[in-house]
Each structure stands twice: as C-alpha cells, then as structure tokens.
Design a protein around this motif. Sequence first.
Motif, short mmCIF file in Angstrom:
data_model
loop_
_atom_site.label_atom_id
_atom_site.label_comp_id
_atom_site.label_asym_id
_atom_site.label_seq_id
_atom_site.Cartn_x
_atom_site.Cartn_y
_atom_site.Cartn_z
N ASP A 1 0.81 -1.21 0.00
CA ASP A 1 0.00 0.00 0.00
C ASP A 1 0.84 1.27 0.00
OD1 ASP A 1 -2.30 -1.42 -0.13
OD2 ASP A 1 -2.94 -1.09 1.93
N MET A 2 2.03 1.19 0.60
CA MET A 2 2.94 2.34 0.53
C MET A 2 3.36 2.60 -0.92
SD MET A 2 5.16 1.49 3.97
CE MET A 2 6.41 2.76 3.71
N LEU A 3 3.67 1.52 -1.64
CA LEU A 3 4.03 1.66 -3.05
C LEU A 3 2.82 2.10 -3.86
CD1 LEU A 3 6.23 -1.54 -3.58
CD2 LEU A 3 7.02 0.83 -3.41
N LEU A 4 1.64 1.56 -3.51
CA LEU A 4 0.42 1.90 -4.23
C LEU A 4 0.10 3.39 -4.08
CD1 LEU A 4 -1.88 0.48 -5.84
CD2 LEU A 4 -3.13 0.32 -3.69
N ALA A 5 0.26 3.91 -2.86
CA ALA A 5 -0.01 5.33 -2.63
C ALA A 5 0.92 6.21 -3.45
CB ALA A 5 0.15 5.65 -1.15
N ARG A 6 2.17 5.82 -3.53
CA ARG A 6 3.15 6.63 -4.28
C ARG A 6 2.96 6.50 -5.78
NH1 ARG A 6 4.60 5.84 0.52
NH2 ARG A 6 6.18 7.05 1.65
N ALA A 7 2.54 5.31 -6.23
CA ALA A 7 2.40 5.09 -7.68
C ALA A 7 1.09 5.65 -8.23
CB ALA A 7 2.49 3.59 -7.98
N LEU A 8 -0.02 5.49 -7.48
CA LEU A 8 -1.34 5.88 -8.01
C LEU A 8 -1.97 7.05 -7.29
CD1 LEU A 8 -2.99 2.37 -8.64
CD2 LEU A 8 -1.56 3.73 -10.17
N GLY A 9 -1.51 7.38 -6.07
CA GLY A 9 -2.09 8.49 -5.33
C GLY A 9 -3.49 8.17 -4.85
N ALA A 10 -4.36 9.19 -4.83
CA ALA A 10 -5.76 9.01 -4.43
C ALA A 10 -6.66 9.57 -5.52
CB ALA A 10 -6.03 9.72 -3.10
N GLY A 11 -7.78 8.89 -5.77
CA GLY A 11 -8.68 9.33 -6.83
C GLY A 11 -8.22 8.84 -8.19
N GLY A 12 -9.04 9.06 -9.23
CA GLY A 12 -8.67 8.67 -10.59
C GLY A 12 -8.43 7.19 -10.73
N TYR B 1 2.03 6.53 4.29
CA TYR B 1 1.47 6.77 2.97
C TYR B 1 1.92 8.06 2.29
CZ TYR B 1 -1.77 3.11 4.49
OH TYR B 1 -2.31 1.94 4.94
N THR B 2 2.30 9.09 3.04
CA THR B 2 2.64 10.37 2.41
C THR B 2 3.85 10.23 1.50
OG1 THR B 2 1.82 11.53 4.37
CG2 THR B 2 3.16 12.80 2.84
N GLY B 3 3.74 10.78 0.30
CA GLY B 3 4.85 10.74 -0.65
C GLY B 3 4.35 10.43 -2.05
N GLY B 4 5.12 10.83 -3.05
CA GLY B 4 4.74 10.60 -4.43
C GLY B 4 3.42 11.29 -4.75
N ALA B 5 2.47 10.53 -5.27
CA ALA B 5 1.18 11.10 -5.65
C ALA B 5 0.22 11.22 -4.47
CB ALA B 5 0.55 10.22 -6.74
N PHE B 6 0.61 10.73 -3.28
CA PHE B 6 -0.27 10.74 -2.11
C PHE B 6 0.13 11.92 -1.22
CE2 PHE B 6 -2.49 9.02 1.61
CZ PHE B 6 -3.57 8.37 1.02
N THR B 7 -0.74 12.92 -1.10
CA THR B 7 -0.39 14.16 -0.43
C THR B 7 -0.61 14.06 1.08
OG1 THR B 7 -2.61 15.08 -0.62
CG2 THR B 7 -1.11 15.42 -2.49
N LEU B 8 -0.13 15.07 1.80
CA LEU B 8 -0.32 15.14 3.25
C LEU B 8 -1.80 15.24 3.61
CD1 LEU B 8 0.95 15.29 6.06
CD2 LEU B 8 1.14 17.78 5.78
N SER B 9 -2.58 16.00 2.84
CA SER B 9 -4.02 16.09 3.11
C SER B 9 -4.71 14.75 2.89
CB SER B 9 -4.65 17.19 2.24
OG SER B 9 -4.55 16.86 0.87
N ASP B 10 -4.24 13.97 1.88
CA ASP B 10 -4.77 12.63 1.68
C ASP B 10 -4.50 11.76 2.91
OD1 ASP B 10 -5.60 13.25 -0.91
OD2 ASP B 10 -3.73 12.53 -1.82
N ALA B 11 -3.29 11.88 3.45
CA ALA B 11 -2.91 11.08 4.62
C ALA B 11 -3.74 11.46 5.85
CB ALA B 11 -1.42 11.26 4.92
N MET B 12 -4.00 12.75 6.04
CA MET B 12 -4.79 13.19 7.18
C MET B 12 -6.24 12.70 7.05
SD MET B 12 -2.72 14.68 9.18
CE MET B 12 -3.85 15.48 10.33
N ALA B 13 -6.79 12.73 5.84
CA ALA B 13 -8.14 12.22 5.62
C ALA B 13 -8.20 10.72 5.91
CB ALA B 13 -8.59 12.50 4.19
#
Length: 523
Positions: free
Chosen positions: A25-36, A345-357
């Motif tokens: 999931d750490m790799l997934l967050a960085r590779a795909l981010g959130a949404g889309g 999770y924070t990093g790459g396409a996954f932002t700090l606001s995504d992590a807080m949510a």
Amino acid sequence: MSLLKNVGTIGGLTMVSRLFGFVRDMLLARALGAGGVADAWQLAFQLPNIFRRLFAEGAFASAFVPLFNRRMAGTDDLSQARRFAEEVLAFLIPVLIVFGALALIAMPWIAGLFANEGIESDPELFDLAVLMARIAFPYLAFMSLATLFAAILNSLSRFAAAAAAPILLNICLIAALATGMTMGEGVEARRATGELLAIAVTASGVLQLVWLWAWARRSGFRMRLRRPRVTKGVKELGILILPAVFGAGVYQISRFIDLFFLATLPDGAYTFLAMGDRLNQLPLGIIGIALGTAILPALSRHIASDDHDAAQRLQSNAIELAMLLTVPAAVALFVTGSAFTRAFYTGGAFTLSDAMATGAVTSALVVGLPAYVLIKVLVPNYFARKDTRTPVYTAAAALVLNVALNFLLVPRLGVVGLALAGSIGAWTNVALLYFLLARSDRFRLTARVAGRIARIVLAALLMGAALWYAMPYGAGYYAGSVLERVAAIAALVAVGAAIYFALAAALGVLDRATVRRLMRREG
C-alpha cells in the motif's frame, strides 16, 4: 496445540502477510495516489475480494469445518472426511465457473452500480475499471478452491500453510507495482500499472491454490475429482452455507453496502477507506481471524463430544485473549491514526491532506475493531452447533442499524461517517450474539473474566491518554525522511506497548497464571 500456540502460529504468519500488505500500500499510494486510477483500481479489486472474504473465507469455511470435523470425530480413518471433501470440491468447481462467467459478462453493470462520480464521468476511466475487474475476478474462483484446502488443513491442526498463503498475494502485487513504477509518471503509466495489478491478483490466486493443494497432499490428504452430484453432504453444506453468508460475513457485507454509499462521495473516498482499512485489518487479521480459525475445530470437537465445560473454557480464553490484544490496539490506533497514515502513505502522488483524511477514517474504523474480533470469536459457538439461523438474525439487525446510520452520518461526516456507522453496527452484533448465547445457557462470561476485561479496558485507556500527550512531540517527523518516520513510529509503538503491558501486569491481567492457562492444550 494450545489456543495461544495456535493463535501465535496463525497470527504470526498473518502479521508477515499484513506487513507485506503495508509495503504494497505504501508503493500503491506513491504510484497511483488518491482518486482517478487509484479509485478505479480499488473498485476493481474490491469486487472479487469482498466476495472472497464473504463466501469463501467467511461462509464456506464456517459451514464446512464443523461438518468435516464431525466426520473425523472419534476415528483416525479419514475416508469419510475425504469423501465429503471430494463431493464438495466436485460440486464447487462448476458453480464457480458459471458464477464467474456471469460476473464477467455483467461486469459493466456491476461496476456501474458502485462507481463514484469521478469514475462514471470519465468513460476511459470507467472502461479501465471494468477491464481491471474482469482480469482480477477469476481470483475469486481460485481462492474459493484454495479455501477448501485451507479448511482441511486447519481441521487437521496444520494452520501454518493456510496462514502463509496470503503472503503470495502481496508479493505478486508488490512485483507488479515495482514493474509499473519503472514506466515513469503520468496517466498512461498509472493505467498500465493498474492492469499489471489486476493480472497479479489472478496470478496470486493460482499460486495460493497450488500452494495449499500441495500442503494438503503432503499432510496425507489426497483428493480425487468426482462427478458433480448433489449428495447428502453437499445438501447439508448448502443448507448451512446460505445463512452463514450473512452470519459469518457481517463485516464484509457492511463493506459491500459501503460501496453504494461510497459512490455518492467525492473523488478519493475509495482510496481513503481502503488505506484506512489496511491499518484496521492488521490487528483484525492477526488476532480476530487467527482466533476464529483456531477455536472452530476444537470447539466443534468439544460440542460434538458434549463436553460443555471444555467448550466454555475455550470460549472464555478466546474472549479474554481477544480483548487483551485488541482493546489496546484499537485505543492506540484511534489516538495515533493520523501519525501512522502520514508516516506510511505520504509521498509521491499521495499528499499530506490525503494522509490526514485517511487518518480520520482509520480512527473511526478502529472504534469497532474489538467488536469485529469478538464476532469472529462468538460466531463459531453457533456454527459448531450447526446453528446458522441465529447469527443471521443478529447480523440482520446490525446491518439495518448500520444502513440507517449511513443515511444519517454520511451526509454530515462523509467517508468518516461511513466507517463510524460500521463500527457501531459491529458492536450491536456483538451484544446480540452474546445475549442470545447467555440466554440459551450456551456461554456466559464469569465474574472473573468480566472483571479482567474491565481492567484491560482501564489499562488501554490510560495508555491512550499517555499517547495523546506524547504524539505531538513527533509531529515534525511523521512525514519526514524514511529514518525520521521509522524512528517516530517506533517511539510511539514502544511507549504505548511499555505503558500498556506495565499497567496490565500491575492490574493483574497479565501474569504467569494467565499465560499458563492460555497455553493449556485444547483437544
């Protein structure tokens, strides 16, 4: 083996799988981010995965194990049990083929039911979600067959092979993500990564099936393919499995219903819930699934031999162990959820606001963590007696409340309200399951066990208060360098564990007598 040893074996290997899942999931967050594409992937993966947990791991295992153990009871001859397993396998294969084929044909309609506005409004993204779901859906068939072999191994007290199998899923997904991340950045690279992930899911199903089949043969349980027939044993399993879908799978059914409400929420909600549930699933898998898997065969044998005292002792020990481990985990994650999501999770396409949510969702999910584990511990008491109706009624009541709360909370709290409604529904289910067991004199908490649970809760709350004060000191490190993140999270874990276990020992809920009692061998 003892309850503690069995839970340790299953839980330890499950923990390895969950740790691989965190890497995934750490790799997934960085590779795909959130949404889309990330939301499209989560939708595609959830469809076979929810069915797997609901029908295969939930209902099928809960119904199959007591019937299988009854055919093994009091004899070293496995011929009756083997014949029953072969009859079930012969019937299961064509059912899975037909169901899978229908699902593949209807996939655009199924995906359309659960797609949120972000996916539906983009035809290319919707087509990608349908394609990924079609590629990944055969995973359900392979895993349903694998679950049959896992149930056989667990009934033979060979827990390790089945507990290790999910590691293969995460290894396949990590390999797919690592390959996808070499394709660069941008939408096309994310789409290609999504397709690789779908292929990896189905490939992992094949590997897990082969792995468990090989271990069953190695354990001396060799099966042959029979002609599909609706035998007495298959009919008996069918009668049990239909209500068991509801009774054993309330958590997965609630997740399935959640997909409808997720479709009404903004872009990113799928990802926030999936990432938050990953943290929730760590203790749930290690403790809850391990306990439920470990006690069902032994409980079935005690009840079949009419040994009420042994069944009562086993159930009490399981509940005490569940609370000893899950209550502090729930309190700690409720307080520090945002710290964990920022660090992981924070990093790459996954932002700090995504992590807080995601952290807020995690805190709402873990409110129900002890309840979900207790469901895993209480439901086997019904299934071991072939009582599948009662868990249906309790689960139905909990789900009605869950859905009502969704309508009330989701418009106000969004995806956090969705998670909170599920937690409240789970506690309702626990209360009903226990009340009906006690009323029918099948199981009742003694004053000693209830007192110990109260002291466990007190120790966990005091630990939570300490973590509340300690967490701000690491605020600058949770989204820092890798070393800073590891050090900050390790410090939180160390502080929480030290305080909790010191308090548990001081309050008399963790001592040598308790360990010896949990180490006692179960039949």
